[in-house]
Design a protein around this motif. Structure first.
Motif, PDB file in Angstrom:
ATOM      1  N   ASP A   1       0.735  -1.066  -0.029  1.00 47.40           N
ATOM      2  CA  ASP A   1      -0.191  -0.001  -0.005  1.00 47.40           C
ATOM      3  C   ASP A   1       0.829   1.315   0.057  1.00 47.40           C
ATOM      4  O   ASP A   1       0.582   2.316  -0.827  1.00 47.40           O
ATOM      5  CB  ASP A   1      -1.077  -0.137   1.302  1.00 47.40           C
ATOM      6  CG  ASP A   1      -2.058  -1.184   1.203  1.00 47.40           C
ATOM      7  OD1 ASP A   1      -2.169  -1.677   0.040  1.00 47.40           O
ATOM      8  OD2 ASP A   1      -2.532  -1.430   2.229  1.00 47.40           O
ATOM      9  N   VAL A   2       1.807   1.195   1.010  1.00 50.41           N
ATOM     10  CA  VAL A   2       2.770   2.330   0.951  1.00 50.41           C
ATOM     11  C   VAL A   2       3.410   2.622  -0.195  1.00 50.41           C
ATOM     12  O   VAL A   2       3.519   3.608  -0.914  1.00 50.41           O
ATOM     13  CB  VAL A   2       3.757   2.197   2.281  1.00 50.41           C
ATOM     14  CG1 VAL A   2       4.972   3.657   2.202  1.00 50.41           C
ATOM     15  CG2 VAL A   2       2.953   2.157   3.239  1.00 50.41           C
TER      16      VAL A   2
ATOM     17  N   VAL B   1       9.945   3.349  -6.627  1.00 51.19           N
ATOM     18  CA  VAL B   1      10.373   2.858  -5.063  1.00 51.19           C
ATOM     19  C   VAL B   1      10.948   1.507  -5.128  1.00 51.19           C
ATOM     20  O   VAL B   1      10.447   0.552  -5.837  1.00 51.19           O
ATOM     21  CB  VAL B   1       8.935   2.842  -4.343  1.00 51.19           C
ATOM     22  CG1 VAL B   1       9.151   2.064  -2.871  1.00 51.19           C
ATOM     23  CG2 VAL B   1       8.085   4.084  -4.021  1.00 51.19           C
ATOM     24  N   LYS B   2      12.158   1.640  -4.393  1.00 48.09           N
ATOM     25  CA  LYS B   2      13.028   0.423  -4.643  1.00 48.09           C
ATOM     26  C   LYS B   2      12.325  -0.628  -3.357  1.00 48.09           C
ATOM     27  O   LYS B   2      12.406  -1.970  -3.711  1.00 48.09           O
ATOM     28  CB  LYS B   2      14.334   0.721  -4.367  1.00 48.09           C
ATOM     29  CG  LYS B   2      15.270  -0.379  -4.398  1.00 48.09           C
ATOM     30  CD  LYS B   2      16.806   0.291  -4.367  1.00 48.09           C
ATOM     31  CE  LYS B   2      17.634  -0.825  -4.127  1.00 48.09           C
ATOM     32  NZ  LYS B   2      19.018  -0.112  -3.848  1.00 48.09           N
ATOM     33  N   SER B   3      12.301  -0.036  -2.147  1.00 47.71           N
ATOM     34  CA  SER B   3      11.836  -0.967  -1.113  1.00 47.71           C
ATOM     35  C   SER B   3      11.078  -0.119  -0.217  1.00 47.71           C
ATOM     36  O   SER B   3      11.348   1.110  -0.018  1.00 47.71           O
ATOM     37  CB  SER B   3      13.242  -1.818  -0.438  1.00 47.71           C
ATOM     38  OG  SER B   3      13.857  -0.973   0.006  1.00 47.71           O
ATOM     39  N   VAL B   4      10.597  -0.882   0.600  1.00 52.04           N
ATOM     40  CA  VAL B   4       9.797  -0.159   2.027  1.00 52.04           C
ATOM     41  C   VAL B   4       9.927  -0.869   3.291  1.00 52.04           C
ATOM     42  O   VAL B   4       9.916  -1.917   3.321  1.00 52.04           O
ATOM     43  CB  VAL B   4       8.332  -0.077   1.590  1.00 52.04           C
ATOM     44  CG1 VAL B   4       7.432   0.440   2.797  1.00 52.04           C
ATOM     45  CG2 VAL B   4       7.739   0.622   0.349  1.00 52.04           C
ATOM     46  N   HIS B   5      10.410  -0.072   4.232  1.00 51.37           N
ATOM     47  CA  HIS B   5      10.454  -0.780   5.591  1.00 51.37           C
ATOM     48  C   HIS B   5       9.421  -0.193   6.434  1.00 51.37           C
ATOM     49  O   HIS B   5       9.469   1.183   6.569  1.00 51.37           O
ATOM     50  CB  HIS B   5      11.977  -0.631   6.088  1.00 51.37           C
ATOM     51  CG  HIS B   5      12.937  -1.215   5.322  1.00 51.37           C
ATOM     52  ND1 HIS B   5      13.143  -2.445   5.354  1.00 51.37           N
ATOM     53  CD2 HIS B   5      13.798  -0.629   4.393  1.00 51.37           C
ATOM     54  CE1 HIS B   5      14.194  -2.646   4.549  1.00 51.37           C
ATOM     55  NE2 HIS B   5      14.739  -1.440   4.074  1.00 51.37           N
ATOM     56  N   ILE B   6       8.752  -0.847   7.299  1.00 49.74           N
ATOM     57  CA  ILE B   6       7.645  -0.399   8.196  1.00 49.74           C
ATOM     58  C   ILE B   6       7.843  -0.767   9.737  1.00 49.74           C
ATOM     59  O   ILE B   6       8.311  -1.839   9.774  1.00 49.74           O
ATOM     60  CB  ILE B   6       6.291  -0.894   7.798  1.00 49.74           C
ATOM     61  CG1 ILE B   6       5.854  -0.285   6.344  1.00 49.74           C
ATOM     62  CG2 ILE B   6       5.270  -0.541   8.787  1.00 49.74           C
ATOM     63  CD1 ILE B   6       4.503  -0.516   5.941  1.00 49.74           C
TER      64      ILE B   6
ATOM     65  N   LYS C   1       5.457   4.275  11.134  1.00 48.04           N
ATOM     66  CA  LYS C   1       6.236   4.923  10.212  1.00 48.04           C
ATOM     67  C   LYS C   1       6.600   4.027   9.124  1.00 48.04           C
ATOM     68  O   LYS C   1       6.704   2.619   9.096  1.00 48.04           O
ATOM     69  CB  LYS C   1       7.574   5.158  10.761  1.00 48.04           C
ATOM     70  CG  LYS C   1       7.217   6.210  12.113  1.00 48.04           C
ATOM     71  CD  LYS C   1       8.602   6.615  12.506  1.00 48.04           C
ATOM     72  CE  LYS C   1       8.611   7.476  13.751  1.00 48.04           C
ATOM     73  NZ  LYS C   1       9.883   7.743  14.442  1.00 48.04           N
ATOM     74  N   ALA C   2       6.685   4.455   8.133  1.00 53.77           N
ATOM     75  CA  ALA C   2       7.325   3.795   6.687  1.00 53.77           C
ATOM     76  C   ALA C   2       8.581   4.495   6.194  1.00 53.77           C
ATOM     77  O   ALA C   2       8.587   5.716   6.048  1.00 53.77           O
ATOM     78  CB  ALA C   2       6.343   3.721   5.738  1.00 53.77           C
ATOM     79  N   TYR C   3       9.842   3.849   5.961  1.00 51.63           N
ATOM     80  CA  TYR C   3      10.996   4.356   5.417  1.00 51.63           C
ATOM     81  C   TYR C   3      11.125   3.721   3.828  1.00 51.63           C
ATOM     82  O   TYR C   3      10.894   2.458   3.917  1.00 51.63           O
ATOM     83  CB  TYR C   3      12.229   3.760   6.299  1.00 51.63           C
ATOM     84  CG  TYR C   3      12.185   4.339   7.469  1.00 51.63           C
ATOM     85  CD1 TYR C   3      12.698   5.596   7.573  1.00 51.63           C
ATOM     86  CD2 TYR C   3      11.800   3.779   8.776  1.00 51.63           C
ATOM     87  CE1 TYR C   3      12.970   6.255   8.854  1.00 51.63           C
ATOM     88  CE2 TYR C   3      11.779   4.607  10.039  1.00 51.63           C
ATOM     89  CZ  TYR C   3      12.520   5.826  10.065  1.00 51.63           C
ATOM     90  OH  TYR C   3      12.546   6.445  11.231  1.00 51.63           O
ATOM     91  N   VAL C   4      11.110   4.645   3.061  1.00 51.52           N
ATOM     92  CA  VAL C   4      10.948   4.263   1.718  1.00 51.52           C
ATOM     93  C   VAL C   4      12.074   4.536   1.021  1.00 51.52           C
ATOM     94  O   VAL C   4      12.707   5.770   1.081  1.00 51.52           O
ATOM     95  CB  VAL C   4       9.653   5.201   0.968  1.00 51.52           C
ATOM     96  CG1 VAL C   4       9.593   5.017  -0.359  1.00 51.52           C
ATOM     97  CG2 VAL C   4       8.352   5.002   1.699  1.00 51.52           C
ATOM     98  N   CYS C   5      12.737   3.655   0.340  1.00 51.21           N
ATOM     99  CA  CYS C   5      14.054   3.867  -0.326  1.00 51.21           C
ATOM    100  C   CYS C   5      13.564   4.127  -1.918  1.00 51.21           C
ATOM    101  O   CYS C   5      12.839   2.965  -2.485  1.00 51.21           O
ATOM    102  CB  CYS C   5      14.770   2.591  -0.276  1.00 51.21           C
ATOM    103  SG  CYS C   5      16.228   2.562  -1.254  1.00 51.21           S
TER     104      CYS C   5
END
Length: 99
Positions: A41-42, A54-59, A81-85
């Motif tokens: 979703d993010v 977007v390469k990757s997402v860390h939640i 929180k979502a960290y989007v690379c």
């Protein structure tokens, strides 16, 4: 996934010393998202809103702290929180996006 839901997934960007340092070092951006948001979703929401790859997402889930307000005990809200690379050569310019 409807477009209406994707527009509501991201609540806002997180601007702090840590998020700025991560952004410069790893080309990542931090966002506050709704509690039921998944990585997919993010990713879809960021790609839709900012037109980037977007390469990757860390939640992560940050639990709210227990605090005292005078003689009353309380609790701050939980935050997801979502960290989007982003992919190489991609960037988000928040000043330009606001219209």
């Amino acid at each position: 996934m409807s477009k209406d839901f994707l527009y509501k997934v991201i609540l806002g960007s997180i601007v702090s010393e840590k998020s700025t340092m991560i952004g410069e070092k790893n080309n990542q951006y931090a966002f506050q998202v709704v509690p039921e948001a998944t990585k997919e979703d993010v990713k879809a929401a960021v790609e839709l809103l900012f037109k980037v790859n977007v390469k990757s997402v860390h939640i992560l889930n940050e639990k709210g702290k227990q605090k005292r307000f005078g003689r009353f005990e309380g609790k701050r809200n939980d935050v997801r929180k979502a960290y989007v690379c982003l992919a190489e050569g991609q960037e988000i310019n928040f000043a330009q996006e606001v219209k």
